[in-house]
Design a protein around this motif. Structure first.
Motif, PDB file in Angstrom:
ATOM      1  N   GLN A  18       0.843  -1.181   0.000  1.00 15.42           N
ATOM      2  CA  GLN A  18       0.000   0.000   0.000  1.00 15.42           C
ATOM      3  C   GLN A  18       0.881   1.234   0.000  1.00 15.42           C
ATOM      4  OE1 GLN A  18      -3.360   0.398  -0.335  1.00 15.42           O
ATOM      5  NE2 GLN A  18      -2.730   2.507  -0.513  1.00 15.42           N
ATOM      6  N   ALA A  19       0.443   2.236  -0.746  1.00 18.96           N
ATOM      7  CA  ALA A  19       1.161   3.510  -0.820  1.00 18.96           C
ATOM      8  C   ALA A  19       0.628   4.466   0.242  1.00 18.96           C
ATOM      9  CB  ALA A  19       0.988   4.111  -2.208  1.00 18.96           C
ATOM     10  N   TYR A  20       1.535   5.126   0.938  1.00 13.70           N
ATOM     11  CA  TYR A  20       1.183   6.088   1.981  1.00 13.70           C
ATOM     12  C   TYR A  20       2.052   7.332   1.873  1.00 13.70           C
ATOM     13  CZ  TYR A  20      -1.487   2.452   4.313  1.00 13.70           C
ATOM     14  OH  TYR A  20      -2.416   1.488   4.604  1.00 13.70           O
ATOM     15  N   SER A  21       1.657   8.373   2.587  1.00 13.84           N
ATOM     16  CA  SER A  21       2.464   9.589   2.650  1.00 13.84           C
ATOM     17  C   SER A  21       3.734   9.303   3.447  1.00 13.84           C
ATOM     18  CB  SER A  21       1.683  10.716   3.324  1.00 13.84           C
ATOM     19  OG  SER A  21       1.520  10.438   4.710  1.00 13.84           O
ATOM     20  N   GLU A  22       4.702  10.186   3.310  1.00 11.09           N
ATOM     21  CA  GLU A  22       5.963  10.065   4.050  1.00 11.09           C
ATOM     22  C   GLU A  22       5.699  10.003   5.555  1.00 11.09           C
ATOM     23  OE1 GLU A  22      10.036   9.689   4.312  1.00 11.09           O
ATOM     24  OE2 GLU A  22       9.002  10.024   2.421  1.00 11.09           O
ATOM     25  N   THR A  23       4.828  10.858   6.058  1.00 13.16           N
ATOM     26  CA  THR A  23       4.535  10.923   7.491  1.00 13.16           C
ATOM     27  C   THR A  23       3.929   9.622   8.003  1.00 13.16           C
ATOM     28  OG1 THR A  23       4.161  13.300   7.308  1.00 13.16           O
ATOM     29  CG2 THR A  23       3.288  12.220   9.262  1.00 13.16           C
ATOM     30  N   ILE A  24       2.919   9.113   7.311  1.00 19.38           N
ATOM     31  CA  ILE A  24       2.254   7.873   7.731  1.00 19.38           C
ATOM     32  C   ILE A  24       3.212   6.696   7.647  1.00 19.38           C
ATOM     33  CG2 ILE A  24       0.440   6.211   7.158  1.00 19.38           C
ATOM     34  CD1 ILE A  24      -1.302   8.627   6.313  1.00 19.38           C
ATOM     35  N   ALA A  25       3.928   6.582   6.536  1.00 20.32           N
ATOM     36  CA  ALA A  25       4.829   5.441   6.333  1.00 20.32           C
ATOM     37  C   ALA A  25       5.977   5.426   7.336  1.00 20.32           C
ATOM     38  CB  ALA A  25       5.370   5.453   4.913  1.00 20.32           C
ATOM     39  N   THR A  26       6.565   6.582   7.611  1.00 16.27           N
ATOM     40  CA  THR A  26       7.688   6.644   8.554  1.00 16.27           C
ATOM     41  C   THR A  26       7.238   6.219   9.952  1.00 16.27           C
ATOM     42  OG1 THR A  26       8.760   8.391   7.274  1.00 16.27           O
ATOM     43  CG2 THR A  26       9.436   8.164   9.571  1.00 16.27           C
ATOM     44  N   MET A  36     -10.936   5.275   2.112  1.00 13.80           N
ATOM     45  CA  MET A  36     -10.964   4.168   1.161  1.00 13.80           C
ATOM     46  C   MET A  36      -9.558   3.969   0.592  1.00 13.80           C
ATOM     47  SD  MET A  36     -13.345   3.534  -2.175  1.00 13.80           S
ATOM     48  CE  MET A  36     -12.737   4.912  -3.101  1.00 13.80           C
ATOM     49  N   THR A  37      -9.150   2.728   0.480  1.00  9.89           N
ATOM     50  CA  THR A  37      -7.808   2.438  -0.002  1.00  9.89           C
ATOM     51  C   THR A  37      -7.798   1.120  -0.751  1.00  9.89           C
ATOM     52  OG1 THR A  37      -5.496   2.325   0.676  1.00  9.89           O
ATOM     53  CG2 THR A  37      -7.099   1.265   2.124  1.00  9.89           C
ATOM     54  N   TRP A  38      -6.789   0.932  -1.541  1.00  9.05           N
ATOM     55  CA  TRP A  38      -6.626  -0.302  -2.294  1.00  9.05           C
ATOM     56  C   TRP A  38      -5.320  -0.940  -1.864  1.00  9.05           C
ATOM     57  CZ3 TRP A  38      -8.700   4.083  -4.284  1.00  9.05           C
ATOM     58  CH2 TRP A  38      -9.942   3.973  -4.893  1.00  9.05           C
ATOM     59  N   ILE A  39      -5.398  -2.166  -1.384  1.00  9.39           N
ATOM     60  CA  ILE A  39      -4.179  -2.927  -1.116  1.00  9.39           C
ATOM     61  C   ILE A  39      -3.920  -3.785  -2.336  1.00  9.39           C
ATOM     62  CG2 ILE A  39      -4.372  -2.897   1.391  1.00  9.39           C
ATOM     63  CD1 ILE A  39      -5.468  -5.758   1.236  1.00  9.39           C
ATOM     64  N   LYS A  40      -2.659  -4.033  -2.595  1.00 10.66           N
ATOM     65  CA  LYS A  40      -2.296  -4.802  -3.778  1.00 10.66           C
ATOM     66  C   LYS A  40      -1.363  -5.939  -3.389  1.00 10.66           C
ATOM     67  CE  LYS A  40      -2.870  -0.548  -6.194  1.00 10.66           C
ATOM     68  NZ  LYS A  40      -3.475   0.055  -5.007  1.00 10.66           N
ATOM     69  N   PRO A  41      -1.612  -7.134  -3.891  1.00  2.51           N
ATOM     70  CA  PRO A  41      -0.727  -8.255  -3.580  1.00  2.51           C
ATOM     71  C   PRO A  41       0.535  -8.257  -4.446  1.00  2.51           C
ATOM     72  CG  PRO A  41      -2.610  -9.032  -4.822  1.00  2.51           C
ATOM     73  CD  PRO A  41      -2.829  -7.563  -4.572  1.00  2.51           C
ATOM     74  N   SER A  42       0.678  -7.290  -5.331  1.00  2.00           N
ATOM     75  CA  SER A  42       1.851  -7.210  -6.200  1.00  2.00           C
ATOM     76  C   SER A  42       2.603  -5.903  -5.956  1.00  2.00           C
ATOM     77  CB  SER A  42       1.415  -7.275  -7.672  1.00  2.00           C
ATOM     78  OG  SER A  42       2.477  -6.868  -8.519  1.00  2.00           O
ATOM     79  N   PHE A  43       3.879  -6.011  -5.603  1.00  2.00           N
ATOM     80  CA  PHE A  43       4.705  -4.831  -5.377  1.00  2.00           C
ATOM     81  C   PHE A  43       4.768  -3.960  -6.633  1.00  2.00           C
ATOM     82  CE2 PHE A  43       8.924  -2.815  -5.685  1.00  2.00           C
ATOM     83  CZ  PHE A  43       8.822  -1.943  -4.616  1.00  2.00           C
ATOM     84  N   TYR A  44       5.021  -4.580  -7.769  1.00  2.00           N
ATOM     85  CA  TYR A  44       5.162  -3.793  -8.995  1.00  2.00           C
ATOM     86  C   TYR A  44       3.848  -3.163  -9.432  1.00  2.00           C
ATOM     87  CZ  TYR A  44       9.928  -5.292  -9.357  1.00  2.00           C
ATOM     88  OH  TYR A  44      11.254  -5.490  -9.091  1.00  2.00           O
ATOM     89  N   TRP A  45       2.729  -3.814  -9.192  1.00  2.00           N
ATOM     90  CA  TRP A  45       1.432  -3.212  -9.512  1.00  2.00           C
ATOM     91  C   TRP A  45       1.200  -1.998  -8.611  1.00  2.00           C
ATOM     92  CZ3 TRP A  45      -1.626  -2.490 -13.231  1.00  2.00           C
ATOM     93  CH2 TRP A  45      -2.955  -2.090 -13.046  1.00  2.00           C
ATOM     94  N   CYS A  46       1.552  -2.111  -7.342  1.00  2.00           N
ATOM     95  CA  CYS A  46       1.408  -0.980  -6.424  1.00  2.00           C
ATOM     96  C   CYS A  46       2.318   0.169  -6.861  1.00  2.00           C
ATOM     97  CB  CYS A  46       1.735  -1.407  -4.999  1.00  2.00           C
ATOM     98  SG  CYS A  46       1.314  -0.159  -3.764  1.00  2.00           S
ATOM     99  N   MET A  47       3.534  -0.142  -7.222  1.00  2.00           N
ATOM    100  CA  MET A  47       4.457   0.898  -7.692  1.00  2.00           C
ATOM    101  C   MET A  47       3.915   1.577  -8.947  1.00  2.00           C
ATOM    102  SD  MET A  47       6.980   1.301  -5.643  1.00  2.00           S
ATOM    103  CE  MET A  47       8.125   2.206  -6.658  1.00  2.00           C
ATOM    104  N   SER A  59       0.939   3.838  -8.144  1.00  2.00           N
ATOM    105  CA  SER A  59       1.310   5.035  -7.390  1.00  2.00           C
ATOM    106  C   SER A  59       2.266   5.928  -8.180  1.00  2.00           C
ATOM    107  CB  SER A  59       1.939   4.651  -6.047  1.00  2.00           C
ATOM    108  OG  SER A  59       3.182   4.017  -6.254  1.00  2.00           O
ATOM    109  N   GLY A  60       2.414   5.650  -9.473  1.00  2.00           N
ATOM    110  CA  GLY A  60       3.306   6.465 -10.301  1.00  2.00           C
ATOM    111  C   GLY A  60       4.754   6.336  -9.875  1.00  2.00           C
ATOM    112  N   TRP A  61       5.127   5.135  -9.466  1.00  2.00           N
ATOM    113  CA  TRP A  61       6.488   4.838  -9.003  1.00  2.00           C
ATOM    114  C   TRP A  61       6.858   5.763  -7.841  1.00  2.00           C
ATOM    115  CZ3 TRP A  61       8.043   0.276 -10.578  1.00  2.00           C
ATOM    116  CH2 TRP A  61       7.432  -0.231 -11.727  1.00  2.00           C
ATOM    117  N   SER A  62       5.860   6.107  -7.039  1.00  2.00           N
ATOM    118  CA  SER A  62       5.913   6.922  -5.825  1.00  2.00           C
ATOM    119  C   SER A  62       6.082   8.416  -6.109  1.00  2.00           C
ATOM    120  CB  SER A  62       6.995   6.436  -4.849  1.00  2.00           C
ATOM    121  OG  SER A  62       8.274   6.843  -5.250  1.00  2.00           O
ATOM    122  N   TYR A  63       5.936   8.824  -7.359  1.00  2.00           N
ATOM    123  CA  TYR A  63       6.077  10.247  -7.703  1.00  2.00           C
ATOM    124  C   TYR A  63       4.743  10.911  -8.056  1.00  2.00           C
ATOM    125  CZ  TYR A  63      11.055   9.383  -7.874  1.00  2.00           C
ATOM    126  OH  TYR A  63      12.334   9.047  -7.542  1.00  2.00           O
TER     127      TYR A  63
END
Length: 119
Positions: A37-45, A64-75, A78-82
């Protein structure tokens, strides 16, 4: 065995009759699955430091959020975190397979069919 459970376990058991709909995921033990799952810097840290998602006051359980069982699909999603500062960090979350299947059974489709009727 439920369809969701069958779809999750069939490839892990090496069956040759692969279902049309399936979940491919890393399962470090027979009872756990890793989701991303992708999160903000504050939440993730805060979550990484304390080992829980609600470690930051910015984390909202009702969001509401989407969890993904694939790292690359999540990346990718999330626009490769950008793409968005709220998706700047990707967390790997190990959860029980039973918990994952409960989420899956209670999920509401976001495309196709009636997105407001739990299936």
């Amino acid at each position: 065995m439920s369809r969701a459970s069958n779809a999750l376990s069939s490839s892990a058991q090496g069956q040759t009759d692969i279902p049309y709909k399936q979940i491919r995921a890393h399962c470090p033990t027979p009872d756990t699955i890793v989701v991303y799952q992708a999160y903000s810097e504050t939440i993730a840290t805060a979550a990484a430091a304390e080992g829980r998602l609600n470690a930051s006051s910015e984390f909202k359980m009702g969001r509401m959020t989407w969890i993904k069982p694939s790292f690359y699909w999540c990346m990718y999603r999330s626009g490769w975190s950008y793409k968005d500062p709220r998706q700047a960090r990707i967390l790997a979350i190990t959860m029980t397979t039973a918990g994952f299947l409960t989420l899956l059974r209670n999920a509401v489709p976001s495309t196709g069919g009636d997105a407001h009727t739990p299936g």
